[in-house]
Design a protein around this motif. Structure first.
Motif, short mmCIF file in Angstrom:
data_model
loop_
_atom_site.label_atom_id
_atom_site.label_comp_id
_atom_site.label_asym_id
_atom_site.label_seq_id
_atom_site.Cartn_x
_atom_site.Cartn_y
_atom_site.Cartn_z
N LYS A 49 0.82 -1.21 0.00
CA LYS A 49 0.00 0.00 0.00
C LYS A 49 0.86 1.26 0.00
CE LYS A 49 -3.97 -1.99 -0.15
NZ LYS A 49 -4.80 -1.85 -1.37
N VAL A 53 2.02 4.37 -3.64
CA VAL A 53 2.00 5.84 -3.70
C VAL A 53 3.41 6.43 -3.70
CG1 VAL A 53 -0.31 6.12 -2.74
CG2 VAL A 53 1.64 5.90 -1.19
N ARG A 133 -1.52 7.84 2.06
CA ARG A 133 -1.80 7.57 0.64
C ARG A 133 -2.47 8.77 -0.02
NH1 ARG A 133 -2.21 2.42 -1.45
NH2 ARG A 133 -4.35 2.75 -2.21
N ARG A 137 -0.70 10.88 -3.02
CA ARG A 137 -1.38 10.91 -4.32
C ARG A 137 -1.59 12.35 -4.79
NH1 ARG A 137 -4.79 6.41 -2.42
NH2 ARG A 137 -6.16 8.02 -1.54
#
Length: 441
Positions: A49, A53, A133, A137
């Protein structure tokens, strides 16, 4: 698709529930003997995860299957001291037959995410992942470097998680001066005009002990004045029933004063029963911070009904207040008596920091921005966290996993309990608060 024809980007609030559910579905039960199934899998999930990113997480395996994930986010000003956000991925075991919803299903029901770890502490793990994240992003750097650590083995003392990293990889935390983690930042509703958010600034020390009494083995039909089971049982009963004296630390004094002001009444720690009666749903968390404690948790002796064993053992979960370790151990030896041998199976220090500084200001401002009725106050945790290990590196630790909770939810009772669950709205609130906190810190 939006009206403009472009897809709306996923936000941290959008994905925090799914992240929490997916983490819960990874069975990371920690039995304390390396038999747990999932810490490595959880470490890999977190690493994936973070890598999605643009981070470069590293997995550290201290023992086969006992894995932690660490990553560093570069801040706008790398010359500033760094912030550590840490959480553990392991959980205590759960018996599915006792639960309304399977403890490793991550089911959403009645507005909550259910499962083992929902409050201890895959909720904070998910909120941290969601915020990080989202920020990466959208290209939003934090003001300073942030180190992320998702750790193994916290539920058994952290030997194969935080302790391993601190002892063998301290360079990972270069420049870190402050940290946030679990069991703090949750709300206690006084009324609609005031919600107190308890920030953990202290935690009790640990002495998990094995008690042993030796006696004379023999036939069960004979008279034995030095029966090991009898001697041990009497000592354990004395200890289990003992009321340790009230000792009010700086943190607990500040907590009682703040809560008393909010309630409009004086809270007298010398009247323990009366004080606890006024604490409502947080009584379980706070009551044990007014004194040292020693709770019998295991007994062992014998192998056949007609054989008197030559030895009997017991295990004790002992917790002492900051500054009261010597008093605690002296009390133990006096209560147990000369025939009981006491030895530590795990020990760790108490920690305590002051409730002040820019980081505390950032917590308060972030909470008030999302809940105008919020006020942050310090409190002591009766349990222990990985903050103990990071304290050895000079890192000042706070419990700040922000959750706005319904007043009727028995939040404290769900730690290691049955039907552990976290409100969906609480998770989304936590994402917003953590995002603001990072900007302000």
């Amino acid at each position: 698709m939006s009206d403009s024809g472009t897809a709306r980007s996923v936000t941290g609030e959008d994905e925090v529930v799914d992240l929490c559910r997916e983490l819960i579905r990874i069975d990371t039960s920690n039995y304390g003997d390396h038999s747990g199934p999932g810490e490595r899998k959880a470490a890999e999930y977190v690493a994936e995860k973070l890598a999605e990113v643009g981070l470069e997480p590293k997995i550290f395996e201290s023992h086969p299957g006992r894995a932690s994930t660490v990553a560093r986010i570069e801040g706008e000003d790398p010359s500033r001291p760094a912030l550590l956000i840490h959480g553990h991925t392991d959980v205590v075991p759960a018996n599915a037959d006792d639960w309304t919803h399977h403890p490793f299903s991550g089911e959403v029901a009645d507005g909550c995410v259910w499962g083992r770890g929902a409050v201890d502490m895959k909720d904070m793990d998910a909120m941290t992942l969601a915020v990080v994240r989202d920020r990466l992003r959208s290209g939003r750097k934090p003001p300073r470097d942030i180190v992320l650590a998702f750790l193994a083995d916290e539920e058994a003392g952290g030997t194969y998680g935080a302790r391993h990293l601190v002892d063998h990889h301290p360079d990972l935390f270069e420049g870190v001066t402050e940290a946030i983690s679990e069991v703090g930042g949750f709300s206690f509703t006084v009324n609609e005009q005031r919600r107190l958010y308890l920030i953990q600034t202290a935690e009790k020390g640990i002495h998990w002990m094995k008690l042993t009494v030796a006696g004379t083995a023999g036939h069960g039909s004979m008279i034995h004045r030095d029966n090991a089971i009898t001697e041990l049982s009497e000592a354990v009963a004395r200890l289990g029933r003992h009321k340790f004296p009230v000792r009010v630390t700086k943190t607990t004094r500040a907590f009682l004063d703040e809560l008393g002001d909010a309630l409009g009444t004086e809270l007298d720690p010398e009247d323990m029963d009366g004080t606890i009666a006024k604490l409502g749903g947080i009584a379980k968390l706070i009551g044990a911070t007014l004194s040292n404690t020693a709770n019998p948790t295991q007994l062992g002796a014998g192998y056949k009904v007609n054989v008197i064993p030559g030895e009997a053992t017991a295990h004790i979960d002992g917790r002492y207040l900051p500054g009261y370790e010597e008093e605690f151990l002296a009390d133990l030896d006096r209560i147990l008596g000369p025939h009981v041998r006491r030895e530590d199976v795990h020990a760790n220090k108490a920690v305590e920091t002051t409730f002040d500084g820019a980081l505390v200001d950032a917590m308060q401002s972030a909470l008030v921005a999302e809940d105008p009725a919020a006020k942050a106050i310090p409190y002591m945790l009766s349990g222990g966290t990985d903050a103990k290990s990071f304290d050895d590196l000079g890192i000042r630790g706070f419990g700040f996993a922000p959750l706005k909770l319904p007043p009727e939810l028995d939040f404290a009772g769900m730690f290691h309990g049955v039907d552990e669950r976290v409100p969906v709205e609480g998770l989304q609130f936590g994402v917003r608060v953590l995002d603001r906190f990072i900007d302000a810190s």
